[in-house]
Write a protein that holds these residues in place. Structure first.
Motif, short mmCIF file in Angstrom:
data_model
loop_
_atom_site.label_atom_id
_atom_site.label_comp_id
_atom_site.label_asym_id
_atom_site.label_seq_id
_atom_site.Cartn_x
_atom_site.Cartn_y
_atom_site.Cartn_z
N GLU A 1 -3.17 32.38 -23.08
CA GLU A 1 -3.50 31.65 -21.85
C GLU A 1 -4.08 30.29 -22.22
OE1 GLU A 1 -6.17 32.03 -17.77
OE2 GLU A 1 -6.54 33.40 -19.44
N VAL A 2 -3.64 29.26 -21.53
CA VAL A 2 -4.10 27.90 -21.79
C VAL A 2 -4.80 27.35 -20.56
CG1 VAL A 2 -3.43 25.55 -22.42
CG2 VAL A 2 -2.26 27.49 -23.47
N ILE A 3 -5.99 26.82 -20.74
CA ILE A 3 -6.68 26.13 -19.67
C ILE A 3 -7.04 24.73 -20.18
CG2 ILE A 3 -7.61 28.24 -18.69
CD1 ILE A 3 -10.32 27.55 -19.92
N GLU A 4 -7.36 23.82 -19.29
CA GLU A 4 -7.66 22.44 -19.68
C GLU A 4 -9.11 22.10 -19.33
OE1 GLU A 4 -4.81 19.74 -18.08
OE2 GLU A 4 -3.15 20.53 -19.27
N LEU A 5 -9.83 21.60 -20.34
CA LEU A 5 -11.21 21.13 -20.16
C LEU A 5 -11.43 19.96 -21.11
CD1 LEU A 5 -13.25 24.49 -20.13
CD2 LEU A 5 -12.87 22.99 -18.18
N PRO A 6 -12.34 19.05 -20.81
CA PRO A 6 -12.61 17.94 -21.71
C PRO A 6 -13.12 18.42 -23.08
CG PRO A 6 -13.53 17.51 -19.54
CD PRO A 6 -13.11 18.95 -19.55
N LEU A 7 -12.63 17.80 -24.15
CA LEU A 7 -12.98 18.17 -25.52
C LEU A 7 -13.08 16.93 -26.39
CD1 LEU A 7 -10.38 21.04 -26.15
CD2 LEU A 7 -12.84 21.39 -25.95
N ASP A 8 -13.86 17.04 -27.46
CA ASP A 8 -13.84 16.04 -28.52
C ASP A 8 -13.09 16.55 -29.74
OD1 ASP A 8 -15.43 13.97 -27.31
OD2 ASP A 8 -17.21 15.20 -27.68
N ASP A 9 -13.23 17.84 -30.01
CA ASP A 9 -12.69 18.40 -31.25
C ASP A 9 -12.31 19.86 -31.01
OD1 ASP A 9 -11.96 18.48 -33.95
OD2 ASP A 9 -13.73 17.36 -34.58
N SER A 10 -11.94 20.59 -32.07
CA SER A 10 -11.29 21.89 -31.87
C SER A 10 -11.88 22.99 -32.74
CB SER A 10 -9.80 21.75 -32.17
OG SER A 10 -9.58 21.20 -33.46
N TRP A 11 -13.21 23.05 -32.84
CA TRP A 11 -13.86 24.04 -33.69
C TRP A 11 -14.83 24.86 -32.84
CZ3 TRP A 11 -11.78 23.82 -38.55
CH2 TRP A 11 -11.16 22.62 -38.91
N PHE A 12 -14.31 25.82 -32.09
CA PHE A 12 -15.14 26.54 -31.12
C PHE A 12 -16.15 27.48 -31.76
CE2 PHE A 12 -13.06 26.52 -26.65
CZ PHE A 12 -13.47 25.21 -26.49
N ARG A 13 -15.98 27.84 -33.02
CA ARG A 13 -17.03 28.63 -33.66
C ARG A 13 -18.34 27.85 -33.66
NH1 ARG A 13 -17.75 33.70 -34.30
NH2 ARG A 13 -15.48 33.71 -34.52
N ASP A 14 -18.24 26.55 -33.74
CA ASP A 14 -19.43 25.72 -33.89
C ASP A 14 -19.89 25.06 -32.60
OD1 ASP A 14 -19.34 26.43 -36.52
OD2 ASP A 14 -18.40 24.58 -37.20
N SER A 15 -18.95 24.64 -31.76
CA SER A 15 -19.33 23.95 -30.52
C SER A 15 -19.37 24.88 -29.31
CB SER A 15 -18.38 22.79 -30.24
OG SER A 15 -17.05 23.26 -30.08
N GLY A 16 -18.70 26.02 -29.39
CA GLY A 16 -18.66 26.93 -28.26
C GLY A 16 -19.94 27.73 -28.11
N ASP B 1 -18.32 17.66 -26.74
CA ASP B 1 -18.43 18.96 -27.40
C ASP B 1 -19.85 19.52 -27.32
OD1 ASP B 1 -15.79 19.18 -28.00
OD2 ASP B 1 -15.99 18.79 -30.15
N ASP B 2 -20.84 18.65 -27.21
CA ASP B 2 -22.21 19.13 -27.02
C ASP B 2 -22.36 19.79 -25.65
OD1 ASP B 2 -24.91 19.54 -27.61
OD2 ASP B 2 -25.51 17.60 -26.78
N LYS B 3 -21.45 19.47 -24.73
CA LYS B 3 -21.51 20.02 -23.37
C LYS B 3 -20.48 21.12 -23.13
CE LYS B 3 -22.77 15.42 -21.66
NZ LYS B 3 -22.29 14.24 -20.91
N ILE B 4 -19.59 21.38 -24.12
CA ILE B 4 -18.47 22.30 -23.86
C ILE B 4 -18.94 23.73 -23.70
CG2 ILE B 4 -17.93 22.66 -26.31
CD1 ILE B 4 -15.47 22.50 -23.31
N ALA B 5 -20.01 24.13 -24.40
CA ALA B 5 -20.50 25.50 -24.24
C ALA B 5 -20.91 25.76 -22.79
CB ALA B 5 -21.66 25.77 -25.20
N ALA B 6 -21.66 24.82 -22.22
CA ALA B 6 -22.08 24.97 -20.82
C ALA B 6 -20.88 24.97 -19.89
CB ALA B 6 -23.04 23.84 -20.46
#
Length: 552
Positions: A72-87, A118-123
């Motif tokens: 499943e693909v959803i769209e949200l604003p991102l800076d980078d692609s390392w969700f272990r660290d930014s998620g 990315d600092d806001k992507i978790a929220a």
């Protein structure tokens, strides 16, 4: 005050989160290659559990095309692609409620800019999925920690004490925040991460990982010329002298293999220990070299009973990580114990559940068989996926959330796909072949995976023509004696339910006589006989919410 804890990575997952490659300047000439590798990782994990790929707005179609229907693909604003660290880092409360800890993120000490999104992507993710947020002002990446789910956390001094993370916090203060936010009681500090790991400053997920309570696997290069040969032995010595939160000495499994390859003219190490533990499987980064086979064998022995899958990850390693770095597990919320009248027994009547248009419903559950499991069958229609949502999944998510708010234990089962092909391939309807469905449910992207022990199963699909298939699936499962589907209820939403509001409707019923009937311009009501167990749900055409219903 509720105490939350971070569960171990091998506990059951509701799914996995990933982010589509975004920062082109990081990848340079290998940008297209890394997208292919991300897609391969996503597909490998999707064979075990649902994967949600988050893409930068405008990149969703590319991600869908490369990842395939199983993701499943959803769209949200991102800076980078390392969700272990930014998620978000997901935690569970004492009653099984799930929350996400939102630590601060500064791109590994300001190594890449910008990173404010990315600092806001978790929220943003927690809000998107309706999960409670726990705030922390400490900078922490998920790759910097590994936990056993029983109170023990392992990290590295090289990373967490680096002055580019939390220069105003002492070691004791950092440890106190880990204990407070992640529910651990003991922190073990290894001195070193990887010497060559200059991107993360030595994350622990490159050198040590819990694989069971009291059991860890560690990088221990066999080559004396490897830059970490002595450093990893120093780490091992710390673990040999330590005990976990329960006072147990560690069982230590050594991973001696290391692989170096050339990517875009640069020597790159592919770290085998940077694997992802999925439901029933382990997805491991491999280099395509002779060392792969030995490393996979060590990991398989460390995690018995799981299918070990290697995925070529050279370019991901070139960017500074591995499979673990680009993923974030979403643990399944534990099922709350049913709450009956004082003294136990009896049925619990939940609060009336208000639908989006004022409709109400009462959900009756009783005894120990009160949980409702919603099984969503992702749409096979490209035009629906291209709009960035999936009707059946939205029904299932909305239904489970509203049921929980009404006090009813409910969740969405880890599901990949259910199509008419399941009925054909599994031989549904043929009594002598019904047992084949048990195998089909674990077979892959055209099958359903349902956790055992559930009391109510609701199969949700968005195509009216599959109504007969869903009803037959429920009957076949019950006939095969599968406990989770005793008293299964089946609901299907028509394609028009999530099409253009006010779109012309068609009245039709499935040829089996047990499927749903849709009436133009009115609420869709689906009723299936379930061997004495009744069920009804209502879906309002043009939106994705249940308008009430009754489980008995």
């Amino acid at each position: 005050m509720t105490t939350f804890r971070m569960p171990a990575e091998w506990t059951d997952h509701e799914g996995c989160l990933m982010a589509w490659p975004t920062r082109q300047e990081l990848w340079g000439e290998v940008f297209d290659e890394v997208k292919a590798e991300y897609a391969q990782v996503a597909a490998a994990i999707a064979a075990f559990e649902p994967v949600t790929m988050v893409a930068l707005p405008g990149s969703g179609d590319e991600a869908r095309a490369l990842c395939g229907d199983g993701v499943e693909v959803i769209e949200l604003p991102l800076d980078d692609s390392w969700f272990r660290d930014s998620g978000p880092i997901f935690v569970l409360g004492p009653d099984g409620q799930r929350a996400g800890v939102d630590f601060r993120f500064n791109a590994w000490g300001g190594k890449h800019f910008p990173y404010d999104t990315d600092d806001k992507i978790a929220a943003a993710l927690l809000q998107h999925f309706g999960v409670d947020r726990i705030d922390s002002r400490m900078i922490l990446e998920g790759g910097a920690i590994t936990v056993d789910g029983e109170g023990t956390l392992i990290t590295t001094e090289q990373c967490l004490l680096h002055p580019n993370r939390n220069p105003d916090m002492t070691k004791a203060e950092i440890e106190a925040e880990l204990i407070a936010r992640l529910g651990v009681t003991k922190v073990i500090w290894l001195p070193y991460g990887g010497l060559l790991d200059t991107e993360t400053d030595g994350h622990v997920d490159g050198v040590c990982a819990f694989v069971a309570p009291g059991k860890v696997i560690v990088t221990l290069p066999g080559d004396p010329e490897h830059p970490d040969h002595e450093r990893m032995r120093a780490n091992r010595a710390v673990l040999e002298a330590a005990t976990d939160a329960a006072g147990r000495p560690f069982e230590i499994i050594d991973l001696p293999q290391s692989a170096f390859v050339e990517v875009d003219g640069r020597e790159t190490e592919v770290g085998y220990l940077n694997f992802y533990i999925a439901n029933g499987g382990v997805v491991v980064p491999v280099a395509g070299t002779s060392e792969d086979e030995g490393a996979l064998a060590v990991i398989a022995a460390a995690l018995p009973g799981r299918k070990v899958v290697g995925v070529r990850s050279r370019v991901i390693a070139y960017g500074g990580g591995g499979v673990h770095c680009i993923t974030q597990q979403v643990p399944s919320a534990a099922r709350p114990a049913p709450r009956g009248p004082a003294g136990g027994g009896g049925a619990q009547r939940g609060r009336g559940v208000e639908g989006p248009h004022g409709g109400g419903g009462t959900f009756d559950v009783g005894g120990e068989s009160g949980e409702v499991v919603l099984v969503a069958a992702p749409s096979a229609r490209h035009r629906v996926r291209a709009r960035g949502h999936d009707p059946a999944r939205r029904i299932a998510l909305a239904a489970s959330a509203r049921l929980r708010r009404a006090g009813v234990p409910a969740r969405v089962a880890p599901v990949l796909r259910l199509r008419r092909a399941v009925a054909d391939q599994a031989g549904l309807g043929a009594p002598e072949r019904r047992e084949n469905l048990a195998g089909a449910m674990e077979a892959g992207p055209d099958a359903v995976r349902v956790t055992a022990g559930a009391a109510r199963i609701v199969l949700v699909d968005d195509l009216v023509t599959t109504g007969a298939t869903l009803a037959e699936a429920a009957r076949a499962l019950r006939a095969a004696g599968a406990g989770p589907v005793c008293g299964a209820a089946v609901v299907a939403a028509t394609a028009g339910s999530f099409g253009r509001p006010g779109a012309p409707g068609r009245d039709r019923s499935d040829p089996g006589g047990s499927g749903p009937q849709r009436v133009r311009g009115k609420k869709l009501v689906n009723r299936f006989g379930t061997g004495g167990e009744g069920a009804s749900l209502q879906v309002v055409r043009g939106n994705s919410h249940l308008n009430g219903g009754t489980f008995r």
